[in-house]
Design a protein around this motif. Structure first.
Motif, short mmCIF file in Angstrom:
data_model
loop_
_atom_site.label_atom_id
_atom_site.label_comp_id
_atom_site.label_asym_id
_atom_site.label_seq_id
_atom_site.Cartn_x
_atom_site.Cartn_y
_atom_site.Cartn_z
N CYS A 102 40.15 -15.07 15.88
CA CYS A 102 41.01 -14.01 16.23
C CYS A 102 42.02 -15.35 14.97
CB CYS A 102 41.93 -14.06 17.32
SG CYS A 102 43.47 -13.69 16.95
N VAL A 104 46.29 -16.14 13.48
CA VAL A 104 47.37 -16.03 13.50
C VAL A 104 48.15 -16.52 12.27
CG1 VAL A 104 47.55 -15.39 15.70
CG2 VAL A 104 47.49 -17.80 15.22
N LEU A 113 46.46 -13.43 23.07
CA LEU A 113 46.71 -11.73 22.73
C LEU A 113 47.45 -11.75 24.14
CD1 LEU A 113 43.19 -10.56 20.92
CD2 LEU A 113 45.73 -11.09 20.40
N ILE A 125 49.28 -6.67 14.30
CA ILE A 125 47.74 -6.77 14.54
C ILE A 125 47.21 -6.02 13.54
CG2 ILE A 125 46.09 -7.12 15.82
CD1 ILE A 125 47.51 -7.40 18.84
N SER A 140 36.22 -4.49 18.42
CA SER A 140 37.96 -5.37 18.35
C SER A 140 38.47 -4.13 19.06
CB SER A 140 37.87 -4.55 16.99
OG SER A 140 37.29 -5.76 16.04
N LEU A 144 41.27 -5.15 22.37
CA LEU A 144 42.88 -5.02 22.29
C LEU A 144 42.69 -4.08 23.81
CD1 LEU A 144 43.14 -3.72 18.40
CD2 LEU A 144 43.83 -6.29 19.69
N LEU A 161 49.35 -1.54 14.43
CA LEU A 161 47.99 -1.98 15.08
C LEU A 161 47.74 -1.48 13.44
CD1 LEU A 161 45.71 -3.06 16.10
CD2 LEU A 161 46.00 -1.09 17.32
N ILE A 182 48.82 -10.99 12.83
CA ILE A 182 47.73 -11.73 13.74
C ILE A 182 45.86 -10.56 13.59
CG2 ILE A 182 46.49 -11.83 15.78
CD1 ILE A 182 49.38 -11.57 17.22
#
Length: 321
Positions: A102, A104, A113, A125, A140, A144, A161, A182
């Motif tokens: 990940c 950012v 997260l 994201i 992924s 989430l 998203l 992100i």
């Protein structure tokens, strides 16, 4: 060279990436062992899950996948696989030191997260979430889902998203252009990540231990620190282990073909190494020089009998020499 004529299909990916390069190298090497009029075809596809389905269903003879655990998930019918394919085995491993991680943007101040849902933050994201045959999409989604993050919830907080379909470089572009905050993705050795972290002030953010424990328990995905070869000088970053490329086939693949594939991988390794040596190791998707021992002794991997026979023969040859 035997004059035996064969037909072989190798399932790879979109056509411009590492998997297709590796397939071309192996097919090239096999021409030395079979009738040159044999048919060696590369079948383009959508990635790891696609390759596994094709090989398991007999639509291709060979495939290439990453990470290692996806072979076990396919054999057991877990994770992204609703059908078990117990007859899938490996012909050899190529070392690929990668993580699913990940990143950012410089303005993002959170450290987990978890904070997004807990604080209802308006963050955007970017991740590969398309059900298109790439195993990173499955992982992924699971990441989430663990935090209860959905597109609808993010949008209700002022975030979004963003679905990627062209790798981490596409996500880094969105962060640099101000369209994302992100990025969740893999291929940490690629230069777009380097630009985000080293040139644009971004940073890697660790996945929480609770998430990593969940993924390990449910799917067997291991955790690992960010590779030191990447050149990142920050603190330890906890990631999902996304290492190694496996060449896969079914257990019923002709033993001679299996033997020759493994032989090409071991004895013609300099050819594929030279296609990566122009890159600094920190940016190379494939680790060089290739470790032949690791090729046939990857923990947790079941190998085709032809691959094991080649490896045994090669060790005997080395002893005799």
């Amino acid at each position: 060279m035997t004059q035996r004529k064969i037909e072989l299909d190798f399932s790879t990916c979109w056509g411009t990436t590492n998997f297709t390069r590796v397939a071309g190298w192996i097919m090239w090497g096999l021409r030395d062992h079979f009738d040159p009029k044999s048919r060696f075809d590369i079948k383009l596809g959508n990635g790891v899950v696609d390759n596994i389905h094709r090989v398991a269903r007999g639509e291709a003879d060979l495939g290439i996948i990453t990470p290692t655990q996806n072979l076990n998930l396919a054999r057991e019918g877990r994770g992204p696989f609703t059908t078990a394919y117990p007859d899938l085995v490996s012909l050899g491993t190529l070392q690929h030191d990668d993580r699913l991680t990940c990143g950012v943007a410089s303005h993002v101040k959170i450290n987990s997260l978890h904070d997004i849902a807990a604080q209802r933050l308006p963050l955007r994201i970017a991740a590969d979430l398309e059900d298109d045959g790439a195993s990173v999409a499955f992982a992924s989604h699971e990441i989430l889902k663990f935090y209860g993050i959905t597109q609808d919830r993010l949008r209700s907080w002022g975030g979004d998203l963003l679905h990627l379909d062209r790798g981490p470089g596409q996500g880094v572009e969105k962060i640099i252009d101000g369209h994302a905050d992100i990025l969740i993705h893999e291929a940490v050795m690629l230069k777009p990540w380097f630009e985000l972290i080293h040139d644009r002030g971004g940073r890697f953010m660790s996945f929480d231990k609770a998430l990593l424990d969940h993924l390990a328990k449910e799917y067997g995905y291991g955790s690992a620190k960010l590779p030191t070869t990447f050149g990142y000088t920050g603190g330890d970053v906890d990631c999902i282990d996304w290492a190694d490329w496996l060449i896969i086939c079914r257990r019923d693949l002709d033993p001679e073909i299996a033997y020759r594939v493994s032989q090409v991988m071991a004895e013609k390794r300099r050819v594929i190494e030279n296609q990566y040596r122009w890159m600094p190791i920190k940016h190379s998707p494939m680790i060089y020089p290739i470790d032949v021992k690791a090729m046939f002794e990857t923990p947790g991997v079941e190998y085709h009998e032809g691959a094991l026979r080649y490896y045994a023969d090669s060790k005997q040859t080395q002893k005799a020499a």
